[in-house]
Design an enzyme around this catalytic site. Structure first.
Site, PDB file in Angstrom:
ATOM      1  N   ARG A 104     -10.424  -7.364 -78.889  1.00 24.78           N
ATOM      2  CA  ARG A 104     -11.423  -8.356 -78.500  1.00 24.78           C
ATOM      3  C   ARG A 104     -12.829  -7.955 -78.915  1.00 24.78           C
ATOM      4  O   ARG A 104     -13.612  -8.787 -79.403  1.00 24.78           O
ATOM      5  CB  ARG A 104     -11.352  -8.598 -76.987  1.00 24.78           C
ATOM      6  N   LYS A 139     -36.159 -14.521 -82.155  1.00 29.45           N
ATOM      7  CA  LYS A 139     -35.362 -15.260 -81.168  1.00 29.45           C
ATOM      8  C   LYS A 139     -33.902 -14.831 -81.275  1.00 29.45           C
ATOM      9  O   LYS A 139     -33.029 -15.565 -81.731  1.00 29.45           O
ATOM     10  CB  LYS A 139     -35.525 -16.761 -81.380  1.00 29.45           C
ATOM     11  N   LYS A 171     -51.977 -15.241 -83.167  1.00 29.71           N
ATOM     12  CA  LYS A 171     -51.830 -16.623 -82.745  1.00 29.71           C
ATOM     13  C   LYS A 171     -52.986 -17.030 -81.833  1.00 29.71           C
ATOM     14  O   LYS A 171     -53.813 -16.211 -81.448  1.00 29.71           O
ATOM     15  CB  LYS A 171     -50.488 -16.814 -82.020  1.00 29.71           C
ATOM     16  N   GLU A 203     -51.638 -17.502 -87.697  1.00 34.31           N
ATOM     17  CA  GLU A 203     -51.094 -18.838 -87.476  1.00 34.31           C
ATOM     18  C   GLU A 203     -52.210 -19.879 -87.487  1.00 34.31           C
ATOM     19  O   GLU A 203     -53.280 -19.672 -86.910  1.00 34.31           O
ATOM     20  CB  GLU A 203     -50.378 -18.874 -86.126  1.00 34.31           C
ATOM     21  N   ASP A 224     -47.989 -23.920 -88.684  1.00 32.68           N
ATOM     22  CA  ASP A 224     -47.169 -24.161 -87.500  1.00 32.68           C
ATOM     23  C   ASP A 224     -47.047 -25.647 -87.169  1.00 32.68           C
ATOM     24  O   ASP A 224     -48.055 -26.335 -86.971  1.00 32.68           O
ATOM     25  CB  ASP A 224     -47.767 -23.414 -86.304  1.00 32.68           C
TER      26      ASP A 224
END
Length: 288
Positions: A104, A139, A171, A203, A224
């Site tokens: 597994r 992410k 940012k 950004e 962005d």
């Protein structure tokens, strides 16, 4: 698709395999311990049950090594390969009990990472005929970033920064918290003073921000959540004086049009945060 893929480090592979085995097996695989005699020898194969791009075989191999160093592993396909339904990626022979105990965890790695690689390849293919490269993001599943970013490479994508430590990305929130009277130039100067060699990205979300940023000499300008027309206008204004990255709401449907604006990079969070695992299976071939 032939490519050179930067491999995972042996330390990352082993840590991932041992952590997964510890989580799944615990003190003992009690079902296998109860049902499968220790002296039974078996042979098995892991195979794809649907077309995909392969990733994760070295980690799956390490799972079996950590479970039983006596198992014999024969790799039948390399990470980055395009597989057809039924293709074998790994053969395992030795203790049948050890094969079942490692099954597994090995499958989980191949299924998840092949899902990332397959998703990435779709986005890369959608940029065909343009110079745009597909970037991943931060992410990722906590604790699995190195593995997921490796899978992105297997799919033909390019890694963005690995963390908060290896590239500047300034940012709006950074600027808002710098203090009264502080400006973008102050932020850029502070970043250059802290690490002159690190890539510096800023950004923007409006065309009128571009001239000031170009004058400050940044490496990459992140566009962005812009429309196609806005992105195209920014790329034209920047004129190659900095690299450009488009970000925000990057779906497969949008990617071809975004790529044709002339951007250098398109960052896609969905490569790692919204994936569907690929279906693989382990089949016992023989026992004795």
């Amino acid at each position: 698709m032939t490519m050179t893929i930067e491999p995972l480090s042996p330390a990352v592979i082993r840590e991932a395999a041992t952590r997964a085995l510890g989580e799944d097996r615990g003190p003992a695989d009690i079902t296998t311990l109860a049902c499968v005699p220790a002296d039974v020898i078996g042979k098995a194969r892991i195979f794809a049950k649907e077309p995909c791009v392969l990733a994760g075989v070295p980690v799956a191999e390490q799972v079996f090594r950590e479970q039983d160093i006596q198992l014999v592993l024969t790799r039948k396909a390399e990470d980055g390969a395009t597989l057809k339904k039924g293709d074998t990626v790994l053969e395992i022979s030795g203790s049948a009990a050890s094969i079942l105990t490692g099954e597994r965890c090995a499958l989980n790695f191949i299924q998840q990472l092949s899902g990332v690689a397959t998703q990435t390849r779709k986005f890369v293919d959608a940029t065909a005929g343009t110079k745009a490269q597909i970037l991943d993001t931060r992410k990722t599943i906590p604790g699995l970033r190195a593995l997921q970013k490796y899978a992105v490479r297997c799919g033909g994508g390019v890694n963005h920064r690995f963390g908060l430590y290896d590239q500047f990305l300034i940012k709006d929130n950074h600027l808002a918290l710098m203090g009264t009277g502080k400006k973008l130039a102050d932020a850029i100067n502070a970043a250059r003073a802290l690490d002159p060699e690190a890539v510096l990205e800023v950004e923007v979300d409006r065309l009128d921000q571009i001239p000031e940023i170009l004058a400050l000499g940044v490496d990459i300008i992140l566009l962005d959540n812009m429309s196609l027309d806005e992105t195209r206008a920014c790329v034209e204004l920047i004129g190659g004086k900095a690299k450009t990255e488009a970000s925000g709401n990057m779906t497969l449907d949008r990617i071809p049009d975004v790529a044709r604006t002339g951007v250098d990079f398109i960052s896609v969070g969905a490569l790692t945060h919204t994936i569907v695992s690929v279906d693989f299976s382990l089949e016992m071939l023989a026992s004795g």
